[in-house]
Design an enzyme around this catalytic site. Structure first.
Site, short mmCIF file in Angstrom:
data_model
loop_
_atom_site.label_atom_id
_atom_site.label_comp_id
_atom_site.label_asym_id
_atom_site.label_seq_id
_atom_site.Cartn_x
_atom_site.Cartn_y
_atom_site.Cartn_z
N ASN A 55 -42.07 51.55 105.91
CA ASN A 55 -41.99 52.19 107.22
C ASN A 55 -42.39 53.66 107.15
O ASN A 55 -43.02 54.18 108.06
CB ASN A 55 -40.58 52.04 107.79
CG ASN A 55 -40.42 50.70 108.50
OD1 ASN A 55 -41.40 50.03 108.83
ND2 ASN A 55 -39.19 50.29 108.72
N LYS A 86 -38.63 48.61 101.70
CA LYS A 86 -38.60 48.57 103.15
C LYS A 86 -38.71 49.99 103.73
O LYS A 86 -39.50 50.26 104.63
CB LYS A 86 -37.31 47.88 103.62
CG LYS A 86 -37.04 47.96 105.09
CD LYS A 86 -38.01 47.14 105.91
CE LYS A 86 -37.84 47.47 107.36
NZ LYS A 86 -38.21 46.46 108.29
N TYR A 132 -32.88 42.27 117.98
CA TYR A 132 -34.34 42.16 117.92
C TYR A 132 -34.81 41.58 116.59
O TYR A 132 -35.90 41.03 116.50
CB TYR A 132 -34.99 43.53 118.14
CG TYR A 132 -34.99 43.91 119.60
CD1 TYR A 132 -36.04 43.53 120.42
CD2 TYR A 132 -33.93 44.60 120.17
CE1 TYR A 132 -36.05 43.85 121.76
CE2 TYR A 132 -33.92 44.92 121.52
CZ TYR A 132 -34.99 44.53 122.31
OH TYR A 132 -34.99 44.83 123.64
N CYS A 142 -37.06 51.82 114.10
CA CYS A 142 -37.14 51.91 112.64
C CYS A 142 -37.71 53.21 112.07
O CYS A 142 -37.12 53.80 111.18
CB CYS A 142 -37.98 50.76 112.11
SG CYS A 142 -37.07 49.21 112.08
N THR A 197 -28.61 55.86 113.22
CA THR A 197 -28.40 57.13 112.52
C THR A 197 -27.03 57.67 112.92
O THR A 197 -26.62 57.57 114.08
CB THR A 197 -29.51 58.11 112.92
OG1 THR A 197 -30.77 57.50 112.64
CG2 THR A 197 -29.41 59.41 112.15
C1 UDX Z 1 -42.18 48.83 112.49
C2 UDX Z 1 -42.95 48.24 111.30
O1 UDX Z 1 -44.32 48.07 111.68
C3 UDX Z 1 -42.34 46.91 110.89
O2 UDX Z 1 -42.99 46.41 109.74
C4 UDX Z 1 -40.86 47.11 110.59
O3 UDX Z 1 -40.26 45.88 110.28
C5 UDX Z 1 -40.15 47.75 111.78
O4 UDX Z 1 -40.81 48.97 112.16
P1 UDX Z 1 -42.12 48.38 115.12
O5 UDX Z 1 -41.31 49.63 115.19
O6 UDX Z 1 -41.61 47.16 115.79
O7 UDX Z 1 -42.34 47.95 113.59
O8 UDX Z 1 -43.58 48.65 115.73
P2 UDX Z 1 -44.92 49.30 115.16
O9 UDX Z 1 -46.04 48.43 115.57
O10 UDX Z 1 -44.84 49.65 113.74
O11 UDX Z 1 -45.05 50.63 116.03
C6 UDX Z 1 -44.16 51.72 115.90
C7 UDX Z 1 -44.58 52.86 116.80
O12 UDX Z 1 -45.78 53.48 116.33
C8 UDX Z 1 -44.87 52.45 118.24
O13 UDX Z 1 -44.34 53.40 119.12
C9 UDX Z 1 -46.37 52.41 118.30
O14 UDX Z 1 -46.87 52.61 119.59
C10 UDX Z 1 -46.73 53.57 117.37
N1 UDX Z 1 -48.08 53.46 116.80
C11 UDX Z 1 -48.39 52.43 115.96
C12 UDX Z 1 -49.04 54.42 117.11
O15 UDX Z 1 -48.78 55.36 117.87
N2 UDX Z 1 -50.29 54.31 116.56
C13 UDX Z 1 -50.63 53.30 115.72
O16 UDX Z 1 -51.78 53.28 115.25
C14 UDX Z 1 -49.65 52.32 115.41
P1 ADP Z 2 -31.85 45.09 115.35
O1 ADP Z 2 -33.03 45.70 116.06
O2 ADP Z 2 -31.69 45.59 113.94
O3 ADP Z 2 -31.82 43.59 115.44
P2 ADP Z 2 -29.90 45.30 117.49
O4 ADP Z 2 -29.12 46.50 117.90
O5 ADP Z 2 -30.92 44.73 118.40
O6 ADP Z 2 -30.54 45.66 116.07
O7 ADP Z 2 -28.89 44.10 117.13
C1 ADP Z 2 -27.75 44.22 116.35
C2 ADP Z 2 -26.67 43.31 116.92
O8 ADP Z 2 -25.57 43.25 115.99
C3 ADP Z 2 -26.06 43.76 118.25
O9 ADP Z 2 -26.26 42.74 119.22
C4 ADP Z 2 -24.56 43.97 117.94
O10 ADP Z 2 -23.72 43.55 119.00
C5 ADP Z 2 -24.36 43.07 116.74
N1 ADP Z 2 -23.20 43.43 115.88
C6 ADP Z 2 -22.88 44.64 115.37
N2 ADP Z 2 -21.77 44.56 114.59
C7 ADP Z 2 -21.37 43.26 114.61
C8 ADP Z 2 -20.28 42.51 114.00
N3 ADP Z 2 -19.39 43.11 113.20
N4 ADP Z 2 -20.19 41.19 114.25
C9 ADP Z 2 -21.10 40.58 115.06
N5 ADP Z 2 -22.14 41.21 115.65
C10 ADP Z 2 -22.28 42.53 115.44
#
Ligand code: UDX
Ligand code: ADP
Length: 462
Positions: free
Chosen positions: A224, A220, A12, A276, A94
């Site tokens: 978060n 970072k 992602y 995250c 985790t």
């Molecule tokens: C988060 C951070 O925003 C981003 O900067 C970081 O890189 C990764 O983590 P993300 O987890 O993709 O991003 O989504 P985010 O929009 O932050 O939402 C996180 C969760 O909080 C979701 O479940 C969302 O629905 C919830 N949320 C967010 C609320 O319930 N209320 C709000 O007002 C905002």
């Molecule tokens: P994020 O949300 O941080 O991008 P994801 O779980 O979506 O995390 O993606 C992490 C990707 O890293 C997975 O597709 C996994 O297969 C890949 N990955 C993990 N370890 C290795 C490695 N040693 N070499 C190549 N790819 C890897």
């Protein structure tokens, strides 16, 4: 000038980030590698619905750059060897075992990457940590890389990604800021500049911040933690609002107009999810504890305790409202993803609500525009509450909401997908059992309109 980049991890973060770099920098060859062959095949698919990550606008960016200067491949060694700059964007879940279980980040994937780079590299490389990592990971990566004894020089940079899922492409095109941490040595500064030069192709210079590695890593986690804390804070107030007759939406609006507080991230909900927030706070808590800072650890842990409570009480309220039993009752879930406009379900509140309701023998009927049944079952099974067979019996997925809601006792809105607002709610009502309940975990729907139709409507925090 950097001409060849490789990114390890096509998830992602890695996928969308590299697609945007490739689109904005046609002069740079970008290769995204992953061990997961199925994932790489999906990234290479001509059918845009097959991309492994759903993000608005992403398919167009991939289409423009793929095959030109953007490549997805499983040939990890080759890509490492060819690249001058290597991004590490692998998962850091985790830990589920041993010391720090349930709290610390599991760095095994990162370490494996570092060892692989050390083994393969024949020329100097800049290694960029993109995954969110505990503070001081850069130093661990550096240790592994510099002890290879093959004379190759490595510079380690921290470049945390702040994109939010669902808005990843827009966030990458117009980031609030780009953060790059590196060594204060001349070599470190040169590496920082190389990465600055890449972003400068489309990000204004004043939004590119450079710091030392530790500040970058900790920023970072801090960002978060602060964002998650805002959600837990408004969710805490939502419970109080329900008791006092205040309306949490009105409270959020009133406080959000204070320019010191600001209006964003004040939406009360069934609880935050995503890959995250929880992971990063647990990480922060673990680090604080490891330095003996127990008050700091407890302070941040409370954000998670509040979030767990919010999910739990949502499920409890459904049971209580449905006359203290949901056994054998069909409950329709609108949404399974952790937020709208993504197919990601990691830590989604829906998983925990479903788990609690299945324990009470409810029959869950799910519709999510982007999540497949296979994923839903995987999410439930991962909790290890009961056998996979029992989960399978307790939950069913549907291709549309009308079928999911047919003959249901209640609807729970768990993701704020826009399309839910456009439904023919009279039709849904007509096909449900009465009284027909709606538990709106996102405060998404129009209360007055639904009550006029005849629904018993309950929102969060009012
Ligand atoms: C988060 C951070 O925003 C981003 O900067 C970081 O890189 C990764 O983590 P993300 O987890 O993709 O991003 O989504 P985010 O929009 O932050 O939402 C996180 C969760 O909080 C979701 O479940 C969302 O629905 C919830 N949320 C967010 C609320 O319930 N209320 C709000 O007002 C905002
Ligand atoms: P994020 O949300 O941080 O991008 P994801 O779980 O979506 O995390 O993606 C992490 C990707 O890293 C997975 O597709 C996994 O297969 C890949 N990955 C993990 N370890 C290795 C490695 N040693 N070499 C190549 N790819 C890897």
């Amino acid at each position: 000038m950097i001409k060849n980049i490789c990114c390890i991890g096509a998830g992602y973060v890695g996928g969308p980030t590299m697609a945007v770099i490739a689109q904005k920098c046609p002069h740079i060859k970008v290769t995204v590698v992953d061990l997961n062959e199925e994932r790489i095949n999906s990234w290479n698919s001509e059918d845009e619905n097959e991309l492994p990550v759903y993000e608005p606008g992403l398919a167009a960016v991939v289409k423009e750059a793929r095959g030109r200067n953007l490549f997805f491949s499983t040939a990890v060694d080759q890509a490492i060897d060819d690249a001058e700059m290597i991004f590490i964007s692998v998962n850091t879940p985790t830990k589920t075992y041993g010391v720090g279980k349930g709290m610390a980040a599991d760095l095994k994937y990162i370490e494996l990457c570092a060892r692989q780079i050390a083994r393969v590299a024949k020329s100097d490389k800049i290694v960029v940590e993109k995954s969110t990592l505990p503070v001081r990971t850069a130093s661990a990566i550096k240790d592994i890389l510099t002890n290879t004894g093959n004379g190759v020089q490595f510079q380690i940079l921290s470049n945390p990604e702040f994109l939010a899922e669902g808005t990843a492409v827009a966030d990458l095109f117009q980031p609030d800021r780009v953060l790059i941490g590196g060594d204060t040595t001349p070599e470190g500064q040169k590496a920082i500049q190389a990465l600055v030069d890449i972003y400068a192709n489309w990000v204004p210079q004043d939004k590119i911040l450079t710091t030392n590695v530790w500040s970058s890593e900790l920023s970072k986690l801090t960002a978060n933690a602060f964002l998650a804390q805002r959600v837990s804070s408004i969710n805490a107030m939502s419970e109080l609002c329900e008791q006092t007759g205040a309306d949490v939406n009105e409270v959020a609006k009133a406080i959000g107009l204070d320019s010191r507080i600001g209006p964003k991230f004040l939406k009360a909900s069934v609880g935050f999810g995503g890959s995250c927030f929880q992971k990063d706070i647990l990480n922060l808590v673990y680090i604080a504890k490891s330095y003996g800072l127990h008050e700091v650890a407890d302070y941040w842990e409370q954000v998670i305790i509040m979030n767990d409570h919010q999910k739990r009480r949502f499920a409890k309220n459904i049971i209580k409202t449905l006359y203290n039993t949901v056994s054998g009752k069909k409950i329709a879930f609108l949404g399974w993803a952790f937020k709208k406009d993504t197919n990601d379900t990691r830590e989604s509140a829906a998983i925990y609500i479903a788990n609690d309701l299945i324990s009470e023998q409810a029959s869950i009927a799910v519709f999510d525009p982007k999540v497949e049944e296979k994923q839903i079952l995987k999410d439930l099974n991962a909790l290890e509450t009961r056998s996979a067979e029992t989960n399978q019996k307790g939950i069913q997925t549907f291709q549309n909401s009308y079928d999911a809601c047919e003959k249901a006792h209640a609807i729970a809105v768990l993701t704020e997908w826009d399309e839910f607002k456009t439904y023919d709610w009279q039709k849904i009502y007509d096909n449900m059992l009465k009284p027909a309940f709606i538990f709106d975990g996102r405060n998404l729907l129009d209360k007055n309109k639904l009550e006029e139709i005849g629904f018993v409507y309950q929102a969060i925090g009012s």
